[in-house]
Scaffold this active site. Structure first.
Site, mmCIF file in Angstrom:
data_model
loop_
_atom_site.group_PDB
_atom_site.id
_atom_site.type_symbol
_atom_site.label_atom_id
_atom_site.label_comp_id
_atom_site.label_asym_id
_atom_site.label_seq_id
_atom_site.Cartn_x
_atom_site.Cartn_y
_atom_site.Cartn_z
ATOM 1 N N GLU A 40 0.833 -1.207 0.000
ATOM 2 C CA GLU A 40 0.000 0.000 0.000
ATOM 3 C C GLU A 40 0.868 1.258 0.000
ATOM 4 O O GLU A 40 1.809 1.341 0.781
ATOM 5 C CB GLU A 40 -0.912 0.018 1.233
ATOM 6 C CG GLU A 40 -1.918 1.156 1.181
ATOM 7 C CD GLU A 40 -2.843 1.169 2.397
ATOM 8 O OE1 GLU A 40 -4.002 1.592 2.254
ATOM 9 O OE2 GLU A 40 -2.393 0.775 3.484
ATOM 10 N N GLU A 95 -2.694 -3.844 7.041
ATOM 11 C CA GLU A 95 -3.877 -4.679 7.203
ATOM 12 C C GLU A 95 -4.054 -5.748 6.135
ATOM 13 O O GLU A 95 -5.169 -6.217 5.893
ATOM 14 C CB GLU A 95 -5.137 -3.798 7.204
ATOM 15 C CG GLU A 95 -5.445 -3.084 5.879
ATOM 16 C CD GLU A 95 -4.838 -1.706 5.756
ATOM 17 O OE1 GLU A 95 -5.304 -0.916 4.917
ATOM 18 O OE2 GLU A 95 -3.918 -1.413 6.531
ATOM 19 N N GLU A 102 -5.945 -2.503 12.851
ATOM 20 C CA GLU A 102 -5.738 -3.397 11.715
ATOM 21 C C GLU A 102 -6.841 -4.447 11.600
ATOM 22 O O GLU A 102 -7.217 -4.844 10.488
ATOM 23 C CB GLU A 102 -4.365 -4.075 11.818
ATOM 24 C CG GLU A 102 -3.187 -3.113 11.917
ATOM 25 C CD GLU A 102 -3.194 -2.023 10.848
ATOM 26 O OE1 GLU A 102 -3.657 -2.281 9.728
ATOM 27 O OE2 GLU A 102 -2.733 -0.912 11.141
ATOM 28 N N HIS A 129 -9.798 -2.931 9.883
ATOM 29 C CA HIS A 129 -9.580 -2.847 8.437
ATOM 30 C C HIS A 129 -10.051 -4.107 7.704
ATOM 31 O O HIS A 129 -10.310 -4.049 6.497
ATOM 32 C CB HIS A 129 -8.089 -2.657 8.139
ATOM 33 C CG HIS A 129 -7.668 -1.237 8.007
ATOM 34 N ND1 HIS A 129 -8.323 -0.322 7.203
ATOM 35 C CD2 HIS A 129 -6.625 -0.560 8.558
ATOM 36 C CE1 HIS A 129 -7.710 0.843 7.267
ATOM 37 N NE2 HIS A 129 -6.686 0.733 8.086
#
Length: 1025
Positions: free
Chosen positions: A295, A431, A465, A468
């Site tokens: 990400e 995540e 997390e 998520h």
């Protein structure tokens, strides 16, 4: 923002697609806003502004020696490499003169190059001639019917690349990836093969996807109706990180096809993509490890893919590894096969439908502790010597997983959930679906060395997390402009879940503190709406800031408080059920809320005033008899008239809550919605005071009339506990922020905190310490030491009783323990009372025991800071840092080392971390921020950043959260026009993309505001103190 769509007819193969020359509403005109995309962490290439005609393979990096000398001279003279003219560059060779009376004869090589250049130039002229005409201005073309929009790019082989947008076309979408990887952790290289099943939504000859840093050896193409593989041509446009597969036949709408790409690449040496590193275990043996961090834009560096969040697909992953390693991925392991050469191939089950940035895999030596939770195997992984520190994380994960499944009314969809502590990891955590990755310090907990703040950090990060897995993984934003839907919701659920199942941690104090700091950032002109148009890699990276996380979560808190918890939960559950495995935008969320409220409240209309505008309102309240007169305007710290917002440009729909004297909080909270510039609230009776924005649940600052401020100040003096601790902290925050703006005399702000001698709650005291510490730092850095000393003395007198009551233990509630840490650190930092003497005694005893004697964890940082003031103590701490295994203890030591006043030690620390010697580079931004907090470290930190800027942006992407922290941490205490000019000049001499960074503009604005604050308040502060 809508995703890019391509509803135009496809032209025959090898021709330019018309669609690339038309501007989409959400696409930036690159003649005006070029994307400066980093190709590799160690090789960042930029193109001159407005130029899209970079032809590779023409020796653009092959400069003659004289030209290289000119480059060096230009840099020494402060000339911008990117803005130099071609005329200047050519002039460097113009001084080479031929002998008198002789004509120079061009070499054969020169003639070939010239001929090639002429051919390319003619091609470009023909392309431009055939395109619609445009008259370029400084701002670029604005009229669609007169603009070429985007100029056709060239691939690396000199051919025209059939796509010019940053965003991928949607003519072809992925359905499934089959990815096979063979990493070599010794050579730090890997071989890969990816088979992508795609579907054509429109007729096309070209399949455009992402790929960076790959040596592609073979590409084959096969249609669903034919089992024959065909070779396909591949074109690369590295500037956008894209490749084009030119199919051997037209792709027909509604038909499926298969691509197979074989390639090799380096395992990254940065923290992005598929990266690797080595570490030394407890036996001093060198170990190797590889992990992923995709990400937002790095999946494309690990395997060719459609690397945008809306392109969801399923994944089958195979990893070939050495026998001693463990391999993990998103899904459970399906099989392990020993190959002929002794290597092991692990195959993982096919994943659920997900975005590329959530794909993850890890290879390394690990152990785990596991527990089954309703059919899901929860496992915590760490390197073998630290497996004893995972117990708390496992217990916490089990509780949180059960809570989220019940609250969202959706079971976690995977059969396993792994949480992995990675020895070298730049982000706090990530995540990845089913394979959550963490820094060791955010997952591991050692009861002997981890403080209450450490425990709370681990709990919060795990909660974030896990949230998520629903917000971001199950339901994903279509594009990065709506990142706040991921991060804002995960942050909100982080604090909400802790309040529900870990109430003893008083996490609301941390959420309140985060809101205060976020609003300070959001009051700057350099702020941005949490839903903002983004295109380039730098813009996307910059969305990962405190506004996406904490403003987003603050708005959700405000909405929950206004609608009620039951209505809020009902809407959230509906939203998740309606959009599972889909990609969404903000309107989809608000539509769910409107459905639940049955349109009695237009939530979408209300919340768009908060998500599509930057900043927040200043609510001015004046009490007259039984009426409250309310007005709203934007709260804006910068008082320069030329950048003041107009009165009519900002309007919010504000849920106003208030409490008055004698009213019980739970029964008499009153709420109104202010959707105009001003309004009137009728009270049931005349009251002595009114406190607006109960518990600071609303995202706004409140300013009262003079008499109303005095009434609140009086109430705090006679009985502060009529108001909640959140409201007391809120009043302290608001009045100091207003004093900085000039709305309230600074003396009144100090009058308000005079009640602190009767305060025993953490939130109000820590907020008062924060506000006064900001003033102290400005005074100290400008050399007003007498004033700074008087300020500290006054604050100490207010808090003297509380400080003297503190014991050097870990006793008490979590909130009391964190208050103890804050008070004793304040006292020892300023050498107040006997604090430093006590801390030094504890440190000497600990050092005499060679670090084996137990220290109270909540005061450990303070003890280490005092001990680090001596050369002997600093050296001993350094030795312990290198040898111990507890990340919690290492962080406390590192903060102490970076708080030294010895500039030689500080410079060595920063340099060592930059190089990865003794201190991992992941710690660098923390070290720079800590060094920059103190005198004279704040000057040294800035000098270090200037000196090493190029290395920093090679290690960390431009615009990333780390770069944001480094820029802010090295400049936020500057308060002179000299420093302002220096910082501005430095960044102006970098690339244009660097100067445009929001964090750079914010740094300049903060320095201006520091100057403004001193000019406005220094005289009154001198008089008052």
């Amino acid at each position: 923002m809508e995703p890019f769509t391509n509803d135009r007819l496809q032209l025959p193969r090898n021709m330019i697609e018309n669609s690339m020359f038309e501007e989409e509403p959400d696409v930036v005109d690159l003649a005006k806003e070029p994307c400066l995309h980093p190709l590799e962490p160690d090789e960042v290439e930029y193109e001159p502004r407005g130029s899209r005609l970079l032809v590779r393979g023409l020796g653009e990096h092959e400069m003659e020696e004289d030209e290289e000398d000119y480059e060096s001279s230009a840099k020494l003279l402060g000339m911008s490499f990117m803005n130099r003219s071609s005329g200047l560059r050519n002039s460097a060779t113009g001084y080479r003169q031929s002998p008198d009376g002789a004509c120079s004869v061009p070499s054969a090589r020169t003639m070939v190059v010239c001929a090639f250049v002429i051919v390319v130039a003619v091609s470009v002229i023909m392309v431009i001639y055939l395109l619609p005409r445009c008259t370029f201005t400084k701002e670029g073309c604005h009229k669609k019917n007169q603009s070429i929009g985007l100029i056709q790019p060239f691939a690396t082989n000199g051919k025209l690349f059939p796509w010019a947008q940053i965003r991928l076309p949607t003519a072809v979408v992925p359905l499934r990836y089959e990815l096979s990887l063979h990493p070599n952790l010794t050579s730090m290289t890997f071989r890969g093969s990816v088979t992508i099943s795609v579907q054509a939504l429109q007729v096309t000859w070209n399949i455009i996807l992402h790929s960076t840093g790959h040596n592609i050896s073979r590409v084959t193409f096969m249609s669903a109706v034919s089992s024959q593989e065909k070779q396909a041509e591949i074109l690369e446009y590295a500037y956008h990180g894209q490749i084009a597969i030119v199919a051997p036949e037209a792709l027909l709408a509604g038909h499926n096809y298969t691509l197979k790409i074989e390639y090799s690449a380096n395992i990254s040496s940065s923290y992005y993509g598929f990266y690797g590193f080595s570490y030394t275990d407890e036996s001093n043996e060198k170990k190797y490890f590889a992990a992923t961090q995709f990400e937002p834009l790095a999946a494309r560096s690990a395997f060719p893919c459609f690397d945008e969040p809306a392109f969801k697909a399923t994944f089958i992953i195979k990893i070939i590894r050495d026998e001693q390693y463990t391999a993990l991925s998103n899904m459970p392991k399906k099989s392990s096969v020993v190959l002929d050469d002794g290597l092991v191939q692990d195959e993982f089950s096919e994943s659920v439908k997900m975005s590329t940035y959530l794909v993850a895999f890890i290879v390394g030596e690990m152990k785990n502790l596991s527990q089954d939770v309703n059919g899901t195997l929860v496992s915590i992984y760490a390197v073998p010597e630290k497996i004893g520190q995972v117990h708390y994380a496992l217990e916490t994960t089990v509780k949180l997983l059960e809570f989220f499944q019940n609250y969202f009314e959706i079971q976690y969809p995977l059969k396993k959930l792994d949480l992995v502590a990675i020895p070298d990891f730049e982000a706090g955590a990530m995540e990845n679906w089913g394979l959550l990755t963490f820094r060791e310090e955010t997952l591991l907990y050692d009861s002997n060395t981890s403080s209450m703040a450490d425990r709370k950090l681990v709990t919060k990060i795990i909660a974030h997390e896990l949230a998520h897995q629903w917000f971001g993984n199950l339901v994903t934003m279509k594009w990065w402009n709506d990142l706040w839907l991921n991060e804002g919701f995960a942050t909100f659920m982080e604090y909400f879940s802790l309040e529900k199942i870990f109430k003893e941690l008083s996490s609301y104090e941390d959420f309140l503190d985060a809101r205060f700091k976020t609003m300070k950032k959001d009051s700057l002109n350099s702020s941005h709406p949490i839903s903002s148009s983004v295109q380039s890699s730098e813009q996307i990276e910059e969305m990962f800031d405190s506004l996406s996380y904490f403003k987003g979560s603050s708005l959700l808190l405000m909405l929950k408080t206004y609608l009620s918890e039951d209505v809020f939960q009902h809407a959230v559950v509906l939203y998740l059920h309606n959009h599972s495995y889909a990609s969404i935008q903000s309107d989809d969320l608000w539509d769910s809320f409107n459905e639940v409220t049955n349109q009695t409240l237009d939530v979408k209309r209300m919340m768009k005033t908060w998500t599509l505008q930057k900043g927040f309102p200043l609510v001015t309240v004046q009490k007259k008899g039984k009426e409250l007169f309310i007005q709203q305007e934007r709260f804006f710290l910068n008082m320069k008239p030329e950048i003041q917002p107009s009165d009519t440009s900002y309007l919010w729909h504000i849920p106003l809550s208030y409490v008055t004297e004698g009213r019980n909080y739970s029964k008499y909270q009153s709420v109104s919605l202010l959707d105009k510039k001003s309004g009137v609230i009728n009270l049931t009776e005349e009251v002595l005071w009114v406190k607006v924005n109960i518990n600071m649940n609303g995202y706004y600052i409140v300013h009262y009339a003079d008499d109303d401020w005095e009434a609140l100040i009086h109430q705090l003096k006679i009985n502060p506990y009529v108001l909640s601790d959140k409201d007391r902290a809120n009043l302290i925050n608001n009045i100091f922020e207003l004093a900085g703006l000039g709305k309230v005399p600074l003396k009144r702000a100090f009058d308000l905190i005079n009640y602190l001698g009767n305060e025993n709650h953490t939130a109000p005291i820590t907020e008062a310490l924060f506000q006064t510490d900001l003033i102290y730092n400005l005074l100290e850095k400008l050399g007003y030491m007498d004033l700074a000393s008087r300020l500290v003395t006054r604050v100490f007198k207010l808090l003297q009783n509380q400080i003297q009551q503190q014991t050097w233990t870990d006793e008490g509630t979590p909130s009391m323990r964190e208050l103890r840490s804050a008070l004793l650190e304040f006292a020892c930092t300023h050498n107040l009372g006997n604090c430093s003497t006590t801390a030094m005694k504890l440190f000497d005893d600990w050092m005499a025991s060679n670090g084996t004697q137990s220290l109270p964890t909540d005061v450990m940082t303070t003890v280490f800071k005092v001990g680090a003031k001596t050369d002997k103590g600093w050296s001993f701490l350094l030795g312990k840092y290198i040898s111990i295994g507890s990340e919690a203890e290492k962080n406390k030591i590192l903060e102490a080392l970076a708080s030294s006043e010895d500039v030689r030690k500080l410079y060595w620390l920063m340099k060592s971390s930059l190089n990865g010697d003794n201190f991992r580079t992941q710690k660098l931004s923390f070290i720079i921020r800590t060094v920059g907090r103190h005198f004279p470290g704040h000057l040294l930190a800035w000098d270090f950043v200037k000196e090493n800027w190029n290395k920093l942006v090679q290690k960390f992407p431009l615009g990333s959260y780390t770069i944001q922290n480094i820029v802010a941490g090295s400049t936020y205490l500057f308060s002179t026009k000299t420093h302002l000019s220096e910082v501005q000049a430095f960044f102006e001499n970098q690339s244009e993309a660097t100067f445009r960074l929001r964090c750079v503009q914010e740094a300049l604005e903060v320095i201006q505001l520091n100057i403004q604050w001193m000019e406005k308040n220094l005289k009154s502060l001198t008089w008052w103190l």
